[in-house]
Design a protein around this motif. Structure first.
Motif, short mmCIF file in Angstrom:
data_model
loop_
_atom_site.label_atom_id
_atom_site.label_comp_id
_atom_site.label_asym_id
_atom_site.label_seq_id
_atom_site.Cartn_x
_atom_site.Cartn_y
_atom_site.Cartn_z
N SER A 208 0.83 -1.22 0.00
CA SER A 208 0.00 0.00 0.00
C SER A 208 0.86 1.27 0.00
N ALA A 211 0.88 2.64 -3.43
CA ALA A 211 -0.40 2.88 -4.13
C ALA A 211 -0.50 4.29 -4.68
N GLU A 212 -0.08 5.26 -3.87
CA GLU A 212 -0.22 6.67 -4.31
C GLU A 212 0.70 6.96 -5.49
N HIS A 215 -0.53 5.39 -8.69
CA HIS A 215 -1.68 6.13 -9.19
C HIS A 215 -1.22 7.42 -9.88
N LYS A 249 -4.61 -0.34 -5.23
CA LYS A 249 -5.92 -0.09 -4.60
C LYS A 249 -6.62 1.15 -5.14
N TYR A 250 -5.90 2.08 -5.74
CA TYR A 250 -6.57 3.26 -6.29
C TYR A 250 -7.01 3.05 -7.73
N GLN A 253 -10.79 3.24 -8.26
CA GLN A 253 -11.57 4.43 -7.89
C GLN A 253 -11.95 5.27 -9.13
#
Ligand code: 6PG
Length: 253
Positions: A208, A211-212, A215, A249-250, A253
């Motif tokens: 995680s 993740a940012e 993305h 995980k993003y 979205q």
């Protein structure tokens, strides 16, 4: 995740970090067999960090890996810290402790960067010589690896191509020194022209914490200074991203 700048991203999304390791091993074996069948040798470069550790352990323990003709594998590094091989920070040391001491690869096939060298500039030049000899390069030519494994830092660096650093712009050399004001030690790294020349590249992204940045780097206009992984954007069609669900995980979205 769709196309980026009209290039279809080759993303292999897997469930866990263990699946990242398993898939990375499958890619290694696939490309090793292809290269050895076609050219009699497999020219591969690996990175350091925590992400590839599971993959490296599989290289040392998996029966599938033991079937690789290791005498035809030529192993190189993407980057190295200026530390001794027995340092916990050594990328070479990580490889020794996870797979090199368990595989029958001939010592002469293992081409490490001599990070411990006090004469750092010479160590960089020596690795360029190693590459020129191994790939039988003429002056001005760039080595074409069969496969290069990269991780990606939470700041978007790959190898030791760090954000806001001159090394991102070093396109003359094959290997570049990386002087760190903050970190404990300097480094040396393959330059992005060498990375971009590879037949295939794999970027392993897990957890995680990434993740940012995943993305961010997969959106919008490339910015190599902010995200050095964007130096690979001209060859995205040759890049496979192996990303676990935590790091992806993003995406949903
Ligand atoms: C290194 C690697 C570096 C690494 C990224 C990701 O020398 O550490 O070459 O580029 O791949 O920093 O590191 P993690 O896998 O530990 O997140």
């Amino acid at each position: 995740m769709g196309a980026v700048n009209n290039v279809n991203l080759n993303i292999v999304r897997v469930d866990t970090s263990g699946d990242v390791a398993t898939r990375a091993l499958e890619v290694f074996i696939e490309h090793a067999n292809e290269a050895i069948d076609a050219r009699g040798r497999f020219m591969v470069a690996i990175s350091g960090g925590r992400t590839p550790e599971g993959f490296f352990r599989l290289l040392g323990e998996s029966p599938k890996a033991s079937a690789v003709p290791w005498d035809k594998v030529q192993l190189f590094w993407v980057d190295e810290r200026c530390v001794a091989p027995d340092s916990d920070a050594s990328n070479y040391g990580l490889a020794v402790n996870t797979f090199l001491n368990k595989t029958p690869i001939p010592e002469s096939n293992v081409h490490r960067m001599f990070g411990e060298s006090c004469d750092y500039k010479t160590a960089v030049e020596d690795y360029e010589t190693t590459l020129r000899r191994a790939f039988d390069l003429k002056v001005g030519q760039v080595p074409q690896f069969d496969l290069i494994y990269l991780g990606m830092g939470a700041d978007g660096h790959v190898g030791s191509l760090f954000p806001n650093s001159y090394v991102v712009f070093d396109t003359n050399g094959l290997v570049s020194p990386v002087y760190f004001m903050g970190e404990k030690c300097d480094r040396m790294t393959l330059t992005h022209p060498v990375l971009c020349a590879a037949k295939h590249l794999v970027i392993l992204v897990s957890g995680s914490r990434k993740a940012e940045v995943v993305h961010q780097v997969l959106q919008g206009t490339p910015d190599e200074v902010k995200y050095p992984v964007h130096t690979l954007w001209p060859v995205l069609d040759r890049v496979m991203w192996i990303i676990d669900n935590e790091a992806a995980k993003y995406f949903d979205q």
